[in-house]
Design an enzyme around this catalytic site. Sequence first.
Site: not given
Length: 253
Positions: A65-66, A161, A131, A18, A248
Amino acid sequence: MFTRAIVRTPCRAMVDGLTSADLGLPDYAKALHQHHDYVQALEECGLQVSVLPADEAYPDSTFVEDVALMTPRCAILTNPGAPTRRGEVASMRATLAHFCTHIENIDAPGTVEAGDIMMVGEHFYIGLSERTNEAGAVQMIAILQKHGMQGSMVELTEVLHLKTGLGYLEHNNLLACGEFLHKPEFQAFTLLEVEPDEAYAANSVWINSTVLTPKGFPKTRQMIATAGYKIREVDVSEFQKLDGGLSCLSLRF
Ligand code: CIR
């Protein structure tokens, strides 16, 4: 102090990741090389790094990390807001089982990506983004409170983010740019203002007194150095092409 990190080798399918950036497709060989140097930088900061194998099923799976929030008292597996990333959680659950005694979960309809969460001691700022939704943030705060920590929500509109535009460097120093510079909740920090043309470098990471900062952002680098930090630059240009920042690419705990 952090002692460990978890990273995942980028997969060839990363070219299908993405992105909203207009920087072209990542070069896989270069990404592997950069990732290797990133791991080395983590090791130079004193971390024992677990490198997970590439997972071709999930183009964005290198952005570990997400999918989990690591805290000193528990790990919390997220439920990513991006549908193509939800499947990344299962394998991270198996990995974290080796390291953590207490593992919690965010459940639908709540969504959270931990790139939206910034840890400041025992307080966690949770960005409400495309998100991470309010239902997810409410669950996250309840879990943090159950383990004796706190959380609060921050609205954001300009970036992917929360930590795309913020980087906490400990000692009350906060790298910030854009919409975060004027938010009331951040005014008690010493704000290190990242200029718009170097916005990507706001996502720099404090690890055991060293700040990892992306290569190619001299003004931000100088500002961090002037604030008294040791700096380690890392070239992550191929990950920037996928909207991915330095933070991330690892879970640090
Ligand atoms: C995504 O859009 O999900 C990935 N291409 C980039 C994720 C970056 N993660 C982060 O900033 N924490």
